[in-house]
Write an enzyme that holds these catalytic residues in place. Structure first.
Site, PDB file in Angstrom:
ATOM      1  N   GLY A  62       0.816  -1.207   0.000  1.00 12.84           N
ATOM      2  CA  GLY A  62       0.000   0.000   0.000  1.00 12.84           C
ATOM      3  C   GLY A  62       0.852   1.262   0.000  1.00 12.84           C
ATOM      4  O   GLY A  62       0.533   2.244  -0.679  1.00 12.84           O
ATOM      5  N   ASN A 119      -7.987   4.197   8.568  1.00  8.74           N
ATOM      6  CA  ASN A 119      -7.418   3.048   9.271  1.00  8.74           C
ATOM      7  C   ASN A 119      -7.538   3.138  10.787  1.00  8.74           C
ATOM      8  O   ASN A 119      -7.441   2.126  11.466  1.00  8.74           O
ATOM      9  CB  ASN A 119      -5.949   2.866   8.873  1.00  8.74           C
ATOM     10  CG  ASN A 119      -5.170   4.151   8.930  1.00  8.74           C
ATOM     11  OD1 ASN A 119      -5.542   5.146   8.296  1.00  8.74           O
ATOM     12  ND2 ASN A 119      -4.092   4.166   9.679  1.00  8.74           N
ATOM     13  N   GLN A 148      -7.700   0.035   3.462  1.00  8.31           N
ATOM     14  CA  GLN A 148      -8.556  -0.544   4.513  1.00  8.31           C
ATOM     15  C   GLN A 148      -9.919  -0.950   3.969  1.00  8.31           C
ATOM     16  O   GLN A 148     -10.581  -1.819   4.529  1.00  8.31           O
ATOM     17  CB  GLN A 148      -8.722   0.438   5.679  1.00  8.31           C
ATOM     18  CG  GLN A 148      -7.437   0.708   6.449  1.00  8.31           C
ATOM     19  CD  GLN A 148      -6.930  -0.497   7.238  1.00  8.31           C
ATOM     20  OE1 GLN A 148      -7.663  -1.455   7.508  1.00  8.31           O
ATOM     21  NE2 GLN A 148      -5.661  -0.462   7.610  1.00  8.31           N
ATOM     22  N   SER A 162      -3.535  -2.895  -0.574  1.00  2.34           N
ATOM     23  CA  SER A 162      -2.420  -3.642   0.020  1.00  2.34           C
ATOM     24  C   SER A 162      -2.865  -5.072   0.299  1.00  2.34           C
ATOM     25  O   SER A 162      -3.940  -5.288   0.869  1.00  2.34           O
ATOM     26  CB  SER A 162      -2.006  -2.958   1.328  1.00  2.34           C
ATOM     27  OG  SER A 162      -1.106  -3.773   2.030  1.00  2.34           O
ATOM     28  N   HIS A 215      -1.651  -7.399   2.418  1.00  3.99           N
ATOM     29  CA  HIS A 215      -1.597  -8.025   3.756  1.00  3.99           C
ATOM     30  C   HIS A 215      -2.757  -7.625   4.659  1.00  3.99           C
ATOM     31  O   HIS A 215      -2.895  -8.154   5.757  1.00  3.99           O
ATOM     32  CB  HIS A 215      -0.243  -7.777   4.424  1.00  3.99           C
ATOM     33  CG  HIS A 215      -0.007  -6.405   4.966  1.00  3.99           C
ATOM     34  ND1 HIS A 215      -0.114  -6.116   6.307  1.00  3.99           N
ATOM     35  CD2 HIS A 215       0.341  -5.249   4.361  1.00  3.99           C
ATOM     36  CE1 HIS A 215       0.181  -4.840   6.501  1.00  3.99           C
ATOM     37  NE2 HIS A 215       0.458  -4.294   5.340  1.00  3.99           N
ATOM     38  N   THR A 260      11.964  -7.069 -11.275  1.00  2.00           N
ATOM     39  CA  THR A 260      11.363  -8.383 -11.549  1.00  2.00           C
ATOM     40  C   THR A 260      10.103  -8.530 -10.700  1.00  2.00           C
ATOM     41  O   THR A 260      10.119  -8.281  -9.497  1.00  2.00           O
ATOM     42  CB  THR A 260      12.373  -9.504 -11.223  1.00  2.00           C
ATOM     43  OG1 THR A 260      13.543  -9.265 -12.018  1.00  2.00           O
ATOM     44  CG2 THR A 260      11.800 -10.877 -11.546  1.00  2.00           C
ATOM     45  N   CYS A 274       1.794   2.100  12.464  1.00  2.00           N
ATOM     46  CA  CYS A 274       3.007   2.896  12.218  1.00  2.00           C
ATOM     47  C   CYS A 274       3.344   3.766  13.423  1.00  2.00           C
ATOM     48  O   CYS A 274       4.490   4.122  13.632  1.00  2.00           O
ATOM     49  CB  CYS A 274       2.822   3.831  11.026  1.00  2.00           C
ATOM     50  SG  CYS A 274       2.094   3.077   9.619  1.00  2.00           S
TER      51      CYS A 274
HETATM   52  N1  PLP Z   1      -2.865   3.163   3.689  1.00  2.00           N
HETATM   53  C1  PLP Z   1      -3.615   2.786   4.734  1.00  2.00           C
HETATM   54  C2  PLP Z   1      -4.957   3.416   4.949  1.00  2.00           C
HETATM   55  C3  PLP Z   1      -3.146   1.814   5.618  1.00  2.00           C
HETATM   56  O1  PLP Z   1      -3.892   1.459   6.672  1.00  2.00           O
HETATM   57  C4  PLP Z   1      -1.871   1.239   5.373  1.00  2.00           C
HETATM   58  C5  PLP Z   1      -1.293   0.243   6.313  1.00  2.00           C
HETATM   59  O2  PLP Z   1      -1.433   0.347   7.492  1.00  2.00           O
HETATM   60  C6  PLP Z   1      -1.136   1.660   4.261  1.00  2.00           C
HETATM   61  C7  PLP Z   1      -1.668   2.623   3.441  1.00  2.00           C
HETATM   62  C8  PLP Z   1       0.215   1.091   3.957  1.00  2.00           C
HETATM   63  O3  PLP Z   1       0.108  -0.203   3.419  1.00  2.00           O
HETATM   64  P1  PLP Z   1       1.372  -1.221   3.481  1.00  2.00           P
HETATM   65  O4  PLP Z   1       1.460  -1.684   4.910  1.00  2.00           O
HETATM   66  O5  PLP Z   1       1.014  -2.321   2.547  1.00  2.00           O
HETATM   67  O6  PLP Z   1       2.558  -0.475   3.038  1.00  2.00           O
END
Ligand code: PLP
Length: 385
Positions: free
Chosen positions: A69, A153, A181, A201, A203, A239, A327
């Protein structure tokens, strides 16, 4: 353990592991190679791209696989703004909302710091909603790009993306949304949303970390951030992560097939959980919009506690969650998202976010709500003089 931190990450689904396994083992080819192993990898990559495109209702050529993401957001914000400026030097502003993920916010700040752009920040109301008229007021002839996230998020508030993108379109400005999200829970039809770019994203929806997608519409030019062999139509060299692309496509397909039933079921158990907490925990404050919120997120402030202490107590009671964005975990600073909602810094520091995978049950959430009542009570007793 009851895992209520799915907005941070999710476990890889078994079906996803099974789908990606061949591309990590026997079918390990490089999609650019011309022998049969390479061709098998290229075919898998093309199928993954078509799978994602089918769900987004776009063309396969409009899908760029990224490392997640964050990279998708960076490529959208920097790549689109810089490409537009290269074609028209007068374009030197970007609009973002006040509650964007750092991947968007910091990309916009980079444009400001290094390329002299001005960042116009759209405020949100007390429930985290961006106003459509607010966007109309801030958009200018110099605006190169608008970016407003689909769902937040930390508080789960869902934005009126189709209405916002319509305003950008009236002004001929491309519109990006961070759907990291929202993916797996809300419709992702880019035509219905009216967006020119959208980030996902892997994961967050049962694919491994390090897989992502950026949709960019048609001929919208994107200045690449990663230069090299010209993969992904020159938008993202390197790649390709074939197994990651297969995983993301599989996870998105599985999540999409379960909608909207799963969203309705999880929304109902979430509402019950919210009600139980508001009734049993004195002073609990729901953050974000009561109705326009992700099925998977319930977020609160518990005044008179510290969010981090509540998390520790909850973990002792077998419930794993977080104070907000992964984060910012461990940071003493109040969440900028909560501050943007008008919540006092002191209250913002008492935030706890509960976020659910699609397998969450009402029994688990009832148990978790009881644990929250106990944990908040214990922390308040310890803090009492
Ligand atoms: N954007 C939002 C709203 C997110 O919640 C997150 C991850 O917490 C990201 C972007 C970043 O994604 P990634 O963890 O795949 O870099």
């Amino acid at each position: 353990m009851i895992f209520l931190d799915a907005a941070a990450t999710t476990p890889v689904r078994r079906e996803v592991l099974e789908a990606m396994w061949p591309y990590l083992s026997g079918e390990f080819g490089n999609p650019s190679s011309h022998h049969s192993l390479g061709e098998a990898a290229a075919t898998a990559l093309a199928e993954a791209r078509s799978g994602v495109a089918g769900i987004l209702n776009c063309r396969a050529g409009e899908v760029t696989f990224t490392s997640g993401g964050t990279e998708a957001d960076n490529l959208a914000i920097k790549g689109i703004a810089l490409a537009r400026q290269a074609a028209d030097r007068t374009l030197n502003r970007v609009v973002i909302s006040a509650i964007e993920h750092p991947a968007v916010e910091e990309s916009a700040r980079y444009l400001e710091r290094v390329h002299g752009f001005t960042v116009d920040v759209l405020p949100v109301d007390g429930e985290g909603m961006v106003s459509v008229d607010g966007l109309r007021a801030v958009i200018r002839p110099e605006t190169a790009l608008v970016s407003v996230m689909y769902a937040n998020n930390e508080i789960g508030t869902v934005q009126p993306i189709a209405a916002l993108s319509a305003v950008a379109r009236e002004h001929g400005v491309p519109f990006h949304t961070d759907a990291v999200q929202a993916a797996g829970w809300l419709p992702l039809d880019v035509k219905a949303l009216g967006v020119d770019a959208l980030s996902i994203s892997g994961h967050k929806l049962g694919a491994p970390k390090g897989s992502g997608v950026l949709f960019t519409k048609g001929r919208l030019r994107v200045e690449p951030l990663v230069h090299g062999g010209g993969q992904e139509r020159g938008r993202r060299s390197g790649t390709e992560n074939v197994a990651g692309a297969v995983a993301l496509s599989t996870a998105l397909t599985l999540a999409n097939a379960a909608q909207p039933d799963e969203a309705a079921r999880v929304s109902a158990v979430r509402d019950h959980f919210i009600d139980q907490i508001l009734v049993t925990v004195p002073g609990a404050l729901l953050t974000g919009h009561r109705v326009q919120r992700l099925p998977s997120v319930a977020s609160f402030c518990f005044p008179g506690t510290s969010g981090e202490s509540v998390l520790l107590e909850l973990e002792r009671l077998g419930v794993v969650c977080s104070s907000g964005s992964a984060c910012a975990a461990g940071s003493d600073a109040p969440s900028p998202v909560l501050v943007a909602l008008g919540i006092a810094a002191e209250t913002a520091q008492t935030a706890v976010r509960f976020s659910f995978t699609s397998t969450i049950t009402s029994a688990e959430l009832e148990q978790a709500a009881e644990a929250v009542e106990t944990a908040v009570g214990r922390v308040r007793n310890l803090a009492a003089p």
